[in-house]
Design a protein around this motif. Structure first.
Motif, mmCIF file in Angstrom:
data_model
loop_
_atom_site.group_PDB
_atom_site.id
_atom_site.type_symbol
_atom_site.label_atom_id
_atom_site.label_comp_id
_atom_site.label_asym_id
_atom_site.label_seq_id
_atom_site.Cartn_x
_atom_site.Cartn_y
_atom_site.Cartn_z
ATOM 1 N N THR A 36 0.860 -1.174 0.000
ATOM 2 C CA THR A 36 0.000 0.000 0.000
ATOM 3 C C THR A 36 0.902 1.231 0.000
ATOM 4 N N THR A 37 0.305 2.405 0.078
ATOM 5 C CA THR A 37 1.130 3.607 0.129
ATOM 6 C C THR A 37 1.738 3.759 1.527
ATOM 7 N N VAL A 38 2.780 4.540 1.613
ATOM 8 C CA VAL A 38 3.473 4.733 2.891
ATOM 9 C C VAL A 38 2.548 5.380 3.915
ATOM 10 N N ALA A 39 1.767 6.359 3.499
ATOM 11 C CA ALA A 39 0.869 7.052 4.433
ATOM 12 C C ALA A 39 -0.183 6.105 4.997
ATOM 13 N N LYS A 40 -0.757 5.256 4.139
ATOM 14 C CA LYS A 40 -1.756 4.303 4.618
ATOM 15 C C LYS A 40 -1.122 3.267 5.538
ATOM 16 N N ALA A 41 0.091 2.836 5.222
ATOM 17 C CA ALA A 41 0.776 1.854 6.062
ATOM 18 C C ALA A 41 1.066 2.435 7.441
ATOM 19 N N LYS A 42 1.464 3.696 7.488
ATOM 20 C CA LYS A 42 1.760 4.325 8.772
ATOM 21 C C LYS A 42 0.497 4.514 9.605
ATOM 22 N N ASN A 43 -0.645 4.741 8.952
ATOM 23 C CA ASN A 43 -1.909 4.850 9.677
ATOM 24 C C ASN A 43 -2.427 3.491 10.106
ATOM 25 N N LEU A 44 -2.120 2.461 9.335
ATOM 26 C CA LEU A 44 -2.605 1.118 9.643
ATOM 27 C C LEU A 44 -1.870 0.500 10.821
ATOM 28 N N ARG A 45 -0.601 0.843 10.989
ATOM 29 C CA ARG A 45 0.214 0.186 12.024
ATOM 30 C C ARG A 45 -0.390 0.250 13.424
ATOM 31 N N PRO A 46 -0.744 1.426 13.980
ATOM 32 C CA PRO A 46 -1.327 1.417 15.330
ATOM 33 C C PRO A 46 -2.682 0.712 15.386
ATOM 34 N N PHE A 47 -3.444 0.774 14.308
ATOM 35 C CA PHE A 47 -4.753 0.123 14.256
ATOM 36 C C PHE A 47 -4.605 -1.392 14.390
ATOM 37 N N ILE A 48 -3.705 -1.973 13.617
ATOM 38 C CA ILE A 48 -3.550 -3.424 13.622
ATOM 39 C C ILE A 48 -2.843 -3.897 14.892
ATOM 40 N N GLU A 49 -1.949 -3.092 15.431
ATOM 41 C CA GLU A 49 -1.252 -3.517 16.649
ATOM 42 C C GLU A 49 -2.205 -3.549 17.841
ATOM 43 N N ARG A 50 -3.166 -2.640 17.889
ATOM 44 C CA ARG A 50 -4.177 -2.700 18.949
ATOM 45 C C ARG A 50 -5.048 -3.942 18.794
ATOM 46 N N LEU A 51 -5.351 -4.303 17.547
ATOM 47 C CA LEU A 51 -6.147 -5.506 17.314
ATOM 48 C C LEU A 51 -5.402 -6.761 17.748
ATOM 49 N N ILE A 52 -4.111 -6.836 17.477
ATOM 50 C CA ILE A 52 -3.333 -8.010 17.869
ATOM 51 C C ILE A 52 -3.244 -8.082 19.388
ATOM 52 N N THR A 53 -3.135 -6.943 20.052
ATOM 53 C CA THR A 53 -3.129 -6.931 21.511
ATOM 54 C C THR A 53 -4.466 -7.439 22.058
ATOM 55 N N ILE A 97 7.240 -1.992 8.436
ATOM 56 C CA ILE A 97 6.960 -1.306 7.183
ATOM 57 C C ILE A 97 8.254 -1.260 6.385
ATOM 58 N N ILE A 98 8.197 -1.774 5.162
ATOM 59 C CA ILE A 98 9.360 -1.776 4.275
ATOM 60 C C ILE A 98 9.019 -0.880 3.098
ATOM 61 N N LYS A 99 9.761 0.190 2.936
ATOM 62 C CA LYS A 99 9.475 1.123 1.854
ATOM 63 C C LYS A 99 9.939 0.531 0.527
ATOM 64 N N GLY A 100 9.140 0.782 -0.498
ATOM 65 C CA GLY A 100 9.433 0.234 -1.819
ATOM 66 C C GLY A 100 9.612 1.339 -2.840
ATOM 67 N N ASN A 101 9.249 1.029 -4.067
ATOM 68 C CA ASN A 101 9.383 1.973 -5.166
ATOM 69 C C ASN A 101 8.201 2.927 -5.203
ATOM 70 N N PHE A 102 8.130 3.679 -6.272
ATOM 71 C CA PHE A 102 7.044 4.615 -6.467
ATOM 72 C C PHE A 102 6.030 4.005 -7.433
ATOM 73 N N ARG A 103 4.760 4.286 -7.209
ATOM 74 C CA ARG A 103 3.709 3.766 -8.076
ATOM 75 C C ARG A 103 3.815 4.439 -9.438
ATOM 76 N N PRO A 104 3.728 3.663 -10.520
ATOM 77 C CA PRO A 104 3.929 4.242 -11.846
ATOM 78 C C PRO A 104 2.905 5.313 -12.222
ATOM 79 N N GLY A 105 1.664 5.183 -11.823
ATOM 80 C CA GLY A 105 0.633 6.109 -12.272
ATOM 81 C C GLY A 105 0.775 7.513 -11.727
#
Length: 138
Positions: A36-53, A97-105
């Motif tokens: 996914t995009t970096v911004a969405k991944a950074k927003n998802l991290r605390p959400f999913i970590e609370r769920l795993i807890t 989170i592992i940063k990747g390349n840029f989306r072509p579009g």
């Protein structure tokens, strides 16, 4: 007071943002690694970590809270039965989170977000099986 409680809104309404987090979290629980995009991944991290807890607690109230946040029975079941027990002795930091390349579009920066302790069979990329071309019965 709301001091330093600023969270990225991703240019979405509240309902759209909640739906986005639900879908991303369900996909991450199902596949254990998503792109996914970096911004969405950074927003998802605390959400999913609370769920795993919540999954580590394992009681009925936690299961109901997780279902309220995810909205999918299959995702909640996998969270409580498979994902959370793997992190039972880990105090936090369940994702990376592992940063990747840029989306072509639109040249948006892309990233992979994954669970730290993935199943070994899923770490090895599965080769896609080739389809045999349809041959006429001759």
């Amino acid at each position: 007071m709301r001091h330093q409680k600023i969270k990225s809104k991703l240019n979405r309404t509240t309902a759209h943002r909640k739906a986005l987090m639900r879908n991303l979290a369900s996909s991450l629980i199902r596949d254990e690694r998503i792109q996914t995009t970096v911004a969405k991944a950074k927003n998802l991290r605390p959400f999913i970590e609370r769920l795993i807890t919540l999954g580590k607690k394992g009681d009925l109230a936690s299961r109901r809270l997780a279902f309220n946040r995810l909205g999918k029975k299959e995702a909640v079941h996998k969270l409580f039965e498979e994902v959370a027990p793997r992190f039972s002795d880990r105090p936090g930091g369940y994702t990376r989170i592992i940063k990747g390349n840029f989306r072509p579009g639109d040249s948006a920066p892309m990233a992979f977000i994954e669970l730290v302790e993935m199943k070994e069979k899923e770490m090895v990329k599965k080769k896609k099986q080739r389809r045999r071309p349809l041959l006429p019965n001759a």
